[in-house]
Design a protein around this motif. Structure first.
Motif, PDB file in Angstrom:
ATOM      1  N   GLU A  45       0.677  -1.003  -0.015  1.00 37.09           N
ATOM      2  CA  GLU A  45      -0.072  -0.043  -0.069  1.00 37.09           C
ATOM      3  C   GLU A  45       0.967   1.102  -0.069  1.00 37.09           C
ATOM      4  OE1 GLU A  45      -3.241   0.323  -0.367  1.00 37.09           O
ATOM      5  OE2 GLU A  45      -4.015  -1.726   0.407  1.00 37.09           O
ATOM      6  N   MET A  46       1.990   1.331   0.561  1.00 40.52           N
ATOM      7  CA  MET A  46       2.742   2.281   0.948  1.00 40.52           C
ATOM      8  C   MET A  46       3.727   2.759  -0.437  1.00 40.52           C
ATOM      9  SD  MET A  46       1.523   3.785   3.506  1.00 40.52           S
ATOM     10  CE  MET A  46       2.686   5.211   3.490  1.00 40.52           C
ATOM     11  N   THR A  47       4.155   1.771  -1.134  1.00 35.67           N
ATOM     12  CA  THR A  47       5.156   1.895  -2.075  1.00 35.67           C
ATOM     13  C   THR A  47       4.725   2.773  -3.202  1.00 35.67           C
ATOM     14  OG1 THR A  47       5.880  -0.478  -1.662  1.00 35.67           O
ATOM     15  CG2 THR A  47       6.280   0.667  -3.924  1.00 35.67           C
ATOM     16  N   PRO A  48       3.571   3.038  -3.484  1.00 34.50           N
ATOM     17  CA  PRO A  48       3.361   4.114  -4.658  1.00 34.50           C
ATOM     18  C   PRO A  48       3.201   5.239  -3.952  1.00 34.50           C
ATOM     19  CG  PRO A  48       1.415   2.396  -4.524  1.00 34.50           C
ATOM     20  CD  PRO A  48       2.557   1.951  -3.469  1.00 34.50           C
ATOM     21  N   SER A  51       8.361   7.996  -2.212  1.00 33.97           N
ATOM     22  CA  SER A  51       9.386   7.934  -3.210  1.00 33.97           C
ATOM     23  C   SER A  51      10.818   7.637  -2.411  1.00 33.97           C
ATOM     24  CB  SER A  51       9.572   9.285  -4.221  1.00 33.97           C
ATOM     25  OG  SER A  51       9.663  10.353  -3.263  1.00 33.97           O
ATOM     26  N   GLY A  52      11.536   6.759  -2.842  1.00 35.79           N
ATOM     27  CA  GLY A  52      12.779   6.542  -1.949  1.00 35.79           C
ATOM     28  C   GLY A  52      12.745   5.634  -0.833  1.00 35.79           C
ATOM     29  N   GLU A  53      13.572   5.450  -0.099  1.00 32.42           N
ATOM     30  CA  GLU A  53      13.739   4.363   1.040  1.00 32.42           C
ATOM     31  C   GLU A  53      12.624   4.688   1.927  1.00 32.42           C
ATOM     32  OE1 GLU A  53      15.979   1.614   1.223  1.00 32.42           O
ATOM     33  OE2 GLU A  53      16.504   2.045  -0.735  1.00 32.42           O
ATOM     34  N   PHE A  54      12.081   3.505   2.477  1.00 35.75           N
ATOM     35  CA  PHE A  54      11.337   3.839   3.728  1.00 35.75           C
ATOM     36  C   PHE A  54      11.405   2.602   4.710  1.00 35.75           C
ATOM     37  CE2 PHE A  54       8.481   1.818   0.509  1.00 35.75           C
ATOM     38  CZ  PHE A  54       7.712   0.793   1.299  1.00 35.75           C
ATOM     39  N   THR A  55      11.197   2.578   5.949  1.00 34.93           N
ATOM     40  CA  THR A  55      11.391   1.452   6.755  1.00 34.93           C
ATOM     41  C   THR A  55      10.005   1.230   7.564  1.00 34.93           C
ATOM     42  OG1 THR A  55      13.729   2.105   7.082  1.00 34.93           O
ATOM     43  CG2 THR A  55      12.866   0.599   8.589  1.00 34.93           C
ATOM     44  N   VAL A  56       9.584  -0.041   7.691  1.00 34.05           N
ATOM     45  CA  VAL A  56       8.501  -0.358   8.592  1.00 34.05           C
ATOM     46  C   VAL A  56       9.084  -0.459   9.967  1.00 34.05           C
ATOM     47  CG1 VAL A  56       6.832  -1.972   9.141  1.00 34.05           C
ATOM     48  CG2 VAL A  56       7.171  -1.449   6.731  1.00 34.05           C
TER      49      VAL A  56
END
Length: 148
Positions: A45-48, A51-56
């Protein structure tokens, strides 16, 4: 089917109105059957949107009995309400309270109270609101049935 809600937090670099990047942590709710599924669906759900890196950074089970969404476009906040359902013990005649937490979508506190009252209108038993407070929840991702 009863929903199992998971509170998921994500940390990422957000572009602020000034154009600067700032590390932020946001909270979302995901309807899933397990922690693994919650993480997978949350990342999908969050990927779109990021933009760039993210961490759960965190996933925990949320004790939410019901979720009341609003059709109002201005309803961009989520409020957690503590509701007590009142029953009478037939033997002793004593009043018994059963506490549940619900989420209510609204634009502000008064709308949350109004939306909760409206959603609870069809309830057969007596109930009282014990507490309503705004949450940091940004959005809710309900379970979507995938056609095979």
């Amino acid at each position: 089917m009863n929903s199992t809600w998971f509170e998921c937090k994500v940390r990422f670099d957000k572009t602020m109105e000034t154009g600067l990047l700032k590390k932020v942590t946001e909270t979302y709710m995901v309807d899933a059957l397990s922690f693994t599924e919650a993480e997978r669906r949350f990342i999908e759900e969050m990927t779109p949107y990021i933009s760039g890196e993210f961490t759960v950074t965190d996933i925990k089970r949320a004790r939410i009995a019901e979720l009341f969404e609003s059709a109002d476009a201005a309803a961009d906040r989520w409020f957690k309400a503590k509701v007590a359902y009142i029953t009478l013990d037939e033997k002793t005649g004593a009043e018994k309270r059963s506490i549940q937490m619900v989420l209510v979508q609204a634009a502000e506190f008064r709308d949350a109270l109004k939306n909760l009252d409206e959603a609870m209108k069809g309830t057969l038993g007596d109930w009282v609101i014990i507490n309503i407070s705004e949450t940091p929840i940004m959005d809710v991702f309900r379970y979507k049935k995938v056609d095979e």
